[in-house]
Every structure is written in structure tokens, then in C-alpha cells.
Design a protein around this motif. Structure first.
Motif, short mmCIF file in Angstrom:
data_model
loop_
_atom_site.label_atom_id
_atom_site.label_comp_id
_atom_site.label_asym_id
_atom_site.label_seq_id
_atom_site.Cartn_x
_atom_site.Cartn_y
_atom_site.Cartn_z
N THR A 25 0.84 -0.92 0.09
CA THR A 25 -0.02 -0.11 0.04
C THR A 25 0.88 1.40 -0.03
OG1 THR A 25 -1.78 -1.09 1.21
CG2 THR A 25 -1.91 1.10 1.19
N VAL A 26 2.08 1.36 0.93
CA VAL A 26 2.73 2.27 0.88
C VAL A 26 3.46 2.51 -0.60
CG1 VAL A 26 4.98 3.27 1.71
CG2 VAL A 26 3.35 2.33 3.31
N ALA A 27 4.05 1.40 -1.19
CA ALA A 27 4.38 1.72 -2.73
C ALA A 27 3.33 2.07 -3.67
CB ALA A 27 4.87 0.15 -2.89
N ASP A 28 2.10 1.64 -3.44
CA ASP A 28 1.06 2.10 -4.58
C ASP A 28 0.92 3.77 -4.24
OD1 ASP A 28 -1.54 1.90 -5.95
OD2 ASP A 28 -2.41 2.75 -4.14
N PHE A 29 0.97 4.18 -2.90
CA PHE A 29 0.73 5.66 -2.56
C PHE A 29 1.94 6.35 -3.04
CE2 PHE A 29 2.02 8.95 0.60
CZ PHE A 29 1.00 9.81 0.35
N ARG A 30 3.14 5.92 -2.96
CA ARG A 30 4.20 6.59 -3.53
C ARG A 30 4.01 6.85 -4.99
NH1 ARG A 30 8.62 4.50 1.14
NH2 ARG A 30 8.10 6.25 2.39
N ALA A 31 3.73 5.64 -5.60
CA ALA A 31 3.72 5.58 -6.95
C ALA A 31 2.57 6.57 -7.50
CB ALA A 31 3.38 4.16 -7.72
N ARG A 32 1.58 6.69 -6.70
CA ARG A 32 0.86 7.78 -7.12
C ARG A 32 1.01 8.93 -7.12
NH1 ARG A 32 -4.86 6.37 -3.96
NH2 ARG A 32 -5.55 8.21 -4.72
N LEU A 33 1.67 9.61 -6.04
CA LEU A 33 2.41 10.70 -5.83
C LEU A 33 3.37 11.15 -6.87
CD1 LEU A 33 3.25 10.73 -2.06
CD2 LEU A 33 1.41 11.96 -3.07
N ALA A 34 4.18 10.00 -7.43
CA ALA A 34 5.14 10.11 -8.48
C ALA A 34 4.36 10.27 -9.75
CB ALA A 34 6.06 8.76 -8.45
N SER A 35 3.29 10.02 -9.90
CA SER A 35 2.53 10.00 -11.06
C SER A 35 1.47 11.26 -11.15
CB SER A 35 1.60 9.01 -11.47
OG SER A 35 0.45 9.05 -10.44
N GLY A 36 1.74 11.90 -10.12
CA GLY A 36 1.20 13.44 -9.86
C GLY A 36 -0.41 13.46 -9.80
N ARG A 37 -0.85 12.28 -9.25
CA ARG A 37 -2.32 12.13 -8.73
C ARG A 37 -2.33 12.39 -7.36
NH1 ARG A 37 -3.89 6.23 -10.11
NH2 ARG A 37 -1.65 5.82 -9.82
N ARG A 38 -2.29 13.86 -7.13
CA ARG A 38 -2.29 14.27 -5.66
C ARG A 38 -3.47 14.89 -5.42
NH1 ARG A 38 3.35 15.99 -3.59
NH2 ARG A 38 1.82 15.94 -1.72
N SER A 39 -4.49 14.39 -5.77
CA SER A 39 -5.99 14.75 -5.57
C SER A 39 -6.10 14.61 -3.86
CB SER A 39 -7.16 13.88 -5.89
OG SER A 39 -6.89 12.49 -5.60
N ALA A 40 -5.30 13.85 -3.01
CA ALA A 40 -5.55 13.69 -1.72
C ALA A 40 -4.93 15.20 -0.87
CB ALA A 40 -4.79 12.39 -1.13
N GLY A 41 -4.36 15.97 -1.54
CA GLY A 41 -3.97 17.39 -0.95
C GLY A 41 -2.77 16.91 -0.14
N SER A 42 -2.49 18.24 0.65
CA SER A 42 -1.29 18.09 1.47
C SER A 42 -1.55 17.36 2.83
CB SER A 42 -0.95 19.51 1.81
OG SER A 42 -0.07 19.62 2.79
N GLY A 43 -0.38 16.77 3.31
CA GLY A 43 -0.74 16.21 4.73
C GLY A 43 -0.43 16.98 5.76
#
Length: 340
Positions: free
Chosen positions: A312-330
Motif C-alpha cells: 500500500t505504501v508503494a502504491d501511495f508513493r507511485a500515485r504521488l510520483a505520477s502526479g495524482r495528488r488529489s489527496a492534497g497536502s498532509g
């Protein structure tokens, strides 16, 4: 016994772009079900009665899986109670009724463990439904899900419609929502610990603060295990007229929020300290599902939490790398067990 569905069925997965719906599609594909029907919200608004009726009349699915829902954490439920109740009631009634009216043979409705009373005996058995007060922070969503369960039961009782329901525990995995205010505790922890591990120059690498004592116990199910459970139920579970029409889905195991935070820290590579703000409340001490009924039918979860967290962490980081940052800032994220 022969499976209750076959590869010849036209299976409609409503909500296929969500975390649960995506996992169900993957599980169906792995099991050899090739003809999956999907409809993104941009082309089919499941709240629109006319649009849903026309879609079912045109496509005539023989099996329906309803995984679509309006979901969110405490902040979203508190801010938009009418939206959570209205949108989910509309989605459920349109899809379930049209599946029945347009000749679907079988339907699976996906509920949630939040349907159970706040102070239900632990682990929570299916019989606990409607025996006590709901958790106020997600009552609007829970009431809608209970209505969906009861609609499936009513159509089975009155019209013989083959509708079943599954109640999953807390889910995590690919496709989760990592929004800083609308996400649940595990994806919130992943985002926060990731940012603390990756950006020490901002001071986040020193410590991460979490609410409460860390002692409450929670259960987590990888979403791909849920997908497999849905396929298993569709293929093999046929309750009798006097049986319960819904089953719990979980691991049968729980862990403390403190243990969860430590596991997420390890999975993200965070080497700092975890601080617990004991001035903040802990929430319900324990929330665990009794999964003995589904286990007796022959299904158990397979993905250990440590393995699932790493993926799951790998998936999250892949999403960040691809620019899908719809989750916003932490930044400013509140991490506490009440989002479960």
C-alpha cells in the motif's frame, strides 16, 4: 455444488473506480469472469433514477455488485450529513430496484461495519444489527447502509430476488483516499509518516504526533482480500429463507492503534519518534468483527498486514510520483482512531 455465477454472466460492478469496486473487478478477472460491465460516474449518475433505469434496460446485467457509495471520514460526515444520507439512499434504491426489475439473477450489496451499534459486544456478530445506538460520527452513512441491507432482504422475502450483502471491516490498499481531512486513520497515517520520512528538512522527520493513548484495538482488511471474499460469496453463498442475509468480512484479528502506527512507520521508513497526545480521546476501546460465519463457509483473509502495508505504501508513493495528488497536502493532519 456448482458456482452460483458463471463466466457467461454479464456482471455489472457499480463503483468500479473506487477502492472496493476496483478490487472486486480485479478478483473477478482473476477468477475468469471476462464480461464485466462498468459505467463511470461521468456517463452514469447512479443517483439519477431515469438514467439508471435506462442503463439497466439497455445493458441487462445478469449479476450486479453494488460497491458504489458516497464515503468519507468524520469531518465529511459531520459537514455533509444530508448529502451522505440522500446520495447513498439514492444510489442503493436505484441500483437494487433496477437490478430486480430488469431481470438480474443475483446481486451483492457492499455494506460497512459501521452499521453496528457503538457499544456492541466484541467481536461483533451479525445479530448485533439494530440492537443499540450507532456511532454518532458516521450515523448518516450507517443508516443508509442499513437501509440497503434491508431493501435486499425485503426484495428476497417478497419477490424472491437473490440479493445478498457483505459487511467489511476497515479496508486499506490500492486506490485508498489519502485526503488530509476526509481519509480514514490508516491512509492518514501512511501520508503523515511518508511525509515525515521524506521531508526531514521541514522538521517532520523528528516526530509524528497521534491522538490518544494508542491503546484502542482495530481490525484491518486488505481490499484485495475483500475482492476475493465477494467472488467467493457470489459463487458459493446461498442463504436460506430463515438465514441471515448478510455476512461480516474481516481478518478475525485486531491490533492497537499504537502497533498500527509503528507498523506504518516501519513500512514508510520513518526513523523518528511517535508522540501520543493523551489529552485527546481514544474513542471506542475495541472494534472487531466476528467472521466465523464466512470462515465456516470456507473463506478466510490471506494477506498479512505487514505485507499489505508494504504494498500500500508503494502504491501511495507511485500515485504521488505520477502526479495524482488529489489527496492534497498532509500538513495539519489529525490522526486519531475516531475515523474508524
Amino acid at each position: 455444488m456448482a458456482p452460483l455465477i458463471t463466466p457467461a454472466d454479464r456482471i455489472f460492478v457499480a463503483g468500479h473506480r473506487g477502492m472496493a469496486g476496483g478490487a472486486i473487478c480485479r478478483a473477478l478477472a482473476r477468477a475468469g469472469y471476462g464480461e464485466l460491465l462498468t459505467a463511470p460516474s461521468s456517463t452514469l449518475d447512479l443517483r439519477d433514477a431515469t438514467a439508471v433505469e435506462n442503463w439497466f434496460a439497455e445493458h441487462r446485467p445478469t449479476v450486479v455488485v453494488l460497491a458504489a457509495a458516497k464515503v468519507g471520514g468524520i469531518h465529511a460526515n459531520a459537514t455533509y450529513p444530508a448529502d451522505f444520507l440522500l446520495d447513498n439512499l439514492k444510489i442503493e434504491t436505484q441500483v437494487i430496484e433496477n437490478a430486480w426489475r430488469h431481470g438480474a439473477r443475483r446481486l451483492l450489496f457492499l455494506g460497512s461495519s459501521c452499521i453496528y451499534p457503538k457499544f456492541a459486544a466484541q467481536p461483533i456478530r451479525e445479530e448485533a444489527l439494530l440492537t443499540g445506538e450507532l456511532e454518532p460520527t458516521n450515523a448518516w452513512y450507517a443508516i443508509a447502509k442499513i437501509a440497503g441491507i434491508k431493501l435486499c432482504e425485503a426484495l428476497r422475502r417478497q419477490h424472491g430476488f437473490d440479493a445478498i450483502s457483505l459487511m467489511p471491516t476497515n479496508l486499506y490498499g490500492p486506490g485508498d483516499n489519502y485526503h488530509p481531512t476526509n481519509s480514514h486513520v490508516l491512509p492518514a497515517l501512511i501520508r503523515r509518516f511518508h511525509e515525515a520520512a521524506e521531508r526531514p528538512e521541514r522538521g517532520l522527520g523528528t516526530s509524528v504526533s497521534c491522538w490518544g493513548t494508542g491503546t484502542p484495538l482495530r481490525e484491518f482488511l486488505h481490499v484485495d482480500d475483500l475482492g476475493e471474499a465477494c467472488v467467493f460469496a457470489l459463487e458459493h453463498w446461498q442463504p436460506g429463507p430463515e438465514d441471515l442475509q448478510f455476512l461480516n468480512v474481516g481478518t478475525g484479528l485486531d491490533l492497537s492503534i499504537r502497533e498500527l502506527a509503528e507498523a506504518v512507520a516501519a513500512a514508510t521508513g520513518f526513523a523518528g519518534t511517535i508522540e501520543w497526545d493523551t489529552s485527546k480521546p481514544d474513542g471506542t476501546p475495541k472494534k472487531q468483527l466476528d467472521v466465523s460465519r464466512l470462515a465456516a463457509l470456507g473463506w478466510r483473509a490471506r494477506i498479512p498486514l505487514a505485507e499489505g502495508l508494504t504494498a500500500t505504501v508503494a502504491d501511495f508513493r507511485a500515485r504521488l510520483a505520477s502526479g495524482r495528488r488529489s489527496a492534497g497536502s498532509g500538513r495539519g493532519l489529525t490522526l486519531h482512531p475516531h475515523t474508524l
